[in-house]
Design an enzyme around this catalytic site. Structure first.
Site, PDB file in Angstrom:
ATOM      1  N   GLU A 278       0.818  -1.211   0.000  1.00  0.00           N
ATOM      2  CA  GLU A 278       0.000   0.000   0.000  1.00  0.00           C
ATOM      3  C   GLU A 278       0.853   1.263   0.000  1.00  0.00           C
ATOM      4  OE1 GLU A 278      -4.434  -0.828   1.871  1.00  0.00           O
ATOM      5  OE2 GLU A 278      -3.041   0.364   3.025  1.00  0.00           O
ATOM      6  N   HIS A 299       8.726 -26.147  -1.255  1.00  0.00           N
ATOM      7  CA  HIS A 299       8.123 -27.296  -1.933  1.00  0.00           C
ATOM      8  C   HIS A 299       6.941 -26.872  -2.800  1.00  0.00           C
ATOM      9  CE1 HIS A 299      10.487 -30.260   0.429  1.00  0.00           C
ATOM     10  NE2 HIS A 299      10.599 -29.195   1.211  1.00  0.00           N
ATOM     11  N   LYS A 413     -13.712   0.268  -4.386  1.00  0.00           N
ATOM     12  CA  LYS A 413     -14.845   0.593  -3.508  1.00  0.00           C
ATOM     13  C   LYS A 413     -15.906   1.362  -4.298  1.00  0.00           C
ATOM     14  CE  LYS A 413     -12.223   1.072   0.779  1.00  0.00           C
ATOM     15  NZ  LYS A 413     -11.746   2.038   1.758  1.00  0.00           N
TER      16      LYS A 413
HETATM   17  O1  PA5 Z   1      -3.584   1.232   5.761  1.00  0.00           O
HETATM   18  C1  PA5 Z   1      -4.735   1.635   5.658  1.00  0.00           C
HETATM   19  O2  PA5 Z   1      -5.020   2.821   5.819  1.00  0.00           O
HETATM   20  C2  PA5 Z   1      -5.856   0.675   5.345  1.00  0.00           C
HETATM   21  O3  PA5 Z   1      -5.403  -0.610   5.219  1.00  0.00           O
HETATM   22  C3  PA5 Z   1      -6.890   0.709   6.450  1.00  0.00           C
HETATM   23  O4  PA5 Z   1      -6.274   0.364   7.656  1.00  0.00           O
HETATM   24  C4  PA5 Z   1      -8.033  -0.236   6.171  1.00  0.00           C
HETATM   25  O5  PA5 Z   1      -8.616   0.059   4.941  1.00  0.00           O
HETATM   26  C5  PA5 Z   1      -9.089  -0.146   7.256  1.00  0.00           C
HETATM   27  O6  PA5 Z   1      -9.535   1.169   7.388  1.00  0.00           O
HETATM   28  P1  PA5 Z   1     -10.343   1.639   8.643  1.00  0.00           P
HETATM   29  O7  PA5 Z   1      -9.510   1.488   9.856  1.00  0.00           O
HETATM   30  O8  PA5 Z   1     -10.669   3.073   8.369  1.00  0.00           O
HETATM   31  O9  PA5 Z   1     -11.588   0.786   8.725  1.00  0.00           O
END
Ligand code: PA5
Length: 423
Positions: A278, A299, A413
């Protein structure tokens, strides 16, 4: 202290390129330290290290002790950065098999499987349950749906349901704060300047980790110690890691395998995948992070790593002391032919498997780096968490991207909500 050995990557990176990479990584590190890089409004994960909140750590330990006494199951509801860090640390630092000491920590809201949720609610029947719903935005669909089902179940089963539910969220915004207007749930705040995937050392990770029986003070202060070490320019393994992997990326290596030999580190690999994927995977750039567990995966994907498309680098994550103490004994019949291993511990055998694998993969054209942990204890895991966070920020700045946003996550989304008819 996390030690990096990249001697087995050097033959893939000419000296001038390595030197140039190191210079750029030092420059990126300077921007991280003085807050002049992109996304610096999300450097709260570094502030936590500079000013540790001991009162908060104490409070989390107290609440965790209460839950450990009263609960059979502690259900943590969250996804992405609100889930992966806690899972990683708990699996790394608690026994492989249940000991009956403290509640079982389970996770929900990390997917939208109806079968999982139905079976989970069935499993909870007759048990004393506490719930921690974790969402920074409070709007993420997976945990929001799971919490609606779990909330109804809790209200049906416990008169004191509101006392058994703890929310971890933004100071003010989001649906969890709306729900608190009707229900006096206890609340922990996710600092606004800390992004989800950098939040394991906030209540997001620390409450579930403490409930699992892990010493969160040692975990946290392990990270603090590493942050102090990595604030220096000299002997800075995060700078070196970022320099080597980013220069190799620029030379066409597009995938980084993180491989370890201890099953309890698998979810650390899952947390690392999110942190690196990310943070770096944007602007059509970044190494694809792939976590493998050896020798199991030797493996299966081992064939690909040895001999598939040559665009891989491999980083081994090895603990000097892995906590194993099984030794192979002599067997007079030796029908299995294993007496050549007499007197060797599984730690030694696993170590030879690592050395042999690294050699074979280098010969097969894979640059190899090794990250050494001293052991698998709260302090060392804290060091590792901070190390990876610091290094990914340096890498992001080297790649000229903002390592702290995740615009790509919104695209699916939008399409999904359109199909679901969200107003
Ligand atoms: O790193 C990030 O920002 C995302 O992975 C969020 O943690 C994830 O989408 C969950 O978001 P939230 O805590 O707002 O529900």
């Amino acid at each position: 202290m996390i030690r990096l050995d990249y001697t087995q990557a050097k033959s893939f990176l000419p000296d001038p390129e390595l030197a140039q990479g190191l210079e750029r990584a030092r420059d990126a590190h300077a921007r991280l330290m003085d807050g002049s890089g992109a996304g610096s409004e999300y450097l709260g994960w570094r502030d936590l290290m500079v000013e540790p909140d001991d009162a908060l750590l104490g409070n989390l330990q107290d609440v965790a002790a209460e839950i450990r006494q009263r609960a059979d199951v502690f259900l943590s509801i969250g996804i992405g950065g609100s889930y992966l860090g806690a899972k990683a640390v708990i699996e790394a630092l608690t026994p492989y098999f249940p000991t009956g000491d403290g509640p079982e920590v389970l996770f929900a809201g990390k997917d939208m499987s109806g079968a999982y949720l139905r079976e989970l609610l069935g499993y909870l029947e007759g048990k004393s349950v506490y719930v921690n719903v974790i969402s920074k935005s409070g709007t993420t669909l997976e945990p929001a749906i799971a919490f609606r089902f779990v909330r109804e179940w809790m209200e049906l089963h416990f008169d004191d349901a509101d006392d058994r539910i703890i929310v971890t969220t933004d100071p003010e915004r989001g649906a969890l704060n709306e729900l608190r207007k009707a229900h006096p749930y206890r609340k922990y705040v996710i600092p606004p300047r800390v992004g989800g995937r950098f939040s394991v050392l906030t209540p997001v990770g620390l409450l579930p980790i403490a409930v699992a029986g892990v010493d969160i003070r040692s975990l946290f202060y392990g990270a603090v110690a590493e942050s102090e070490r990595l604030s220096q320019l000299d002997n800075n393994s995060a700078i070196e890691y970022a320099a080597v992997r980013c220069r190799l990326l620029e030379n066409g290596y597009s995938t980084e395998v993180l491989a370890h030999f201890e099953p309890r580190l698998s979810s650390i690999g899952g947390w690392w995948q999110q942190l690196y994927g990310e943070s770096e995977g944007k602007g059509h750039n970044g190494l694809l992070p792939v976590s493998l567990q050896y020798s199991t995966d030797l493996h299966s994907l081992g064939q690909y790593v040895q001999d598939g498309k040559r665009n891989l680098i491999e980083t081994f994550l090895i603990a000097e002391d892995d906590g194993g103490d099984m030794t192979v004994d002599i067997d007079s019949a030796n029908l299995d032919g294993l007496n050549y291993l007499e007197g060797k511990s599984l730690t030694e055998i696993n170590r030879k498997a690592y050395e042999g694998t690294a050699r074979a993969h280098v010969q097969g054209g894979v640059p190899v780096l090794t990250l050494w942990l001293e052991n698998i204890t709260p302090g060392s895991i804290g060091e590792l968490i901070y190390f990876f966070q610091h290094a990914v920020a340096v890498s992001g700045y080297m790649l000229r991207i903002n390592p702290f946003d995740q615009p790509g996550v919104e695209a699916y989304k939008k399409e999904m909500f359109r199909l679901l008819g969200k107003p």
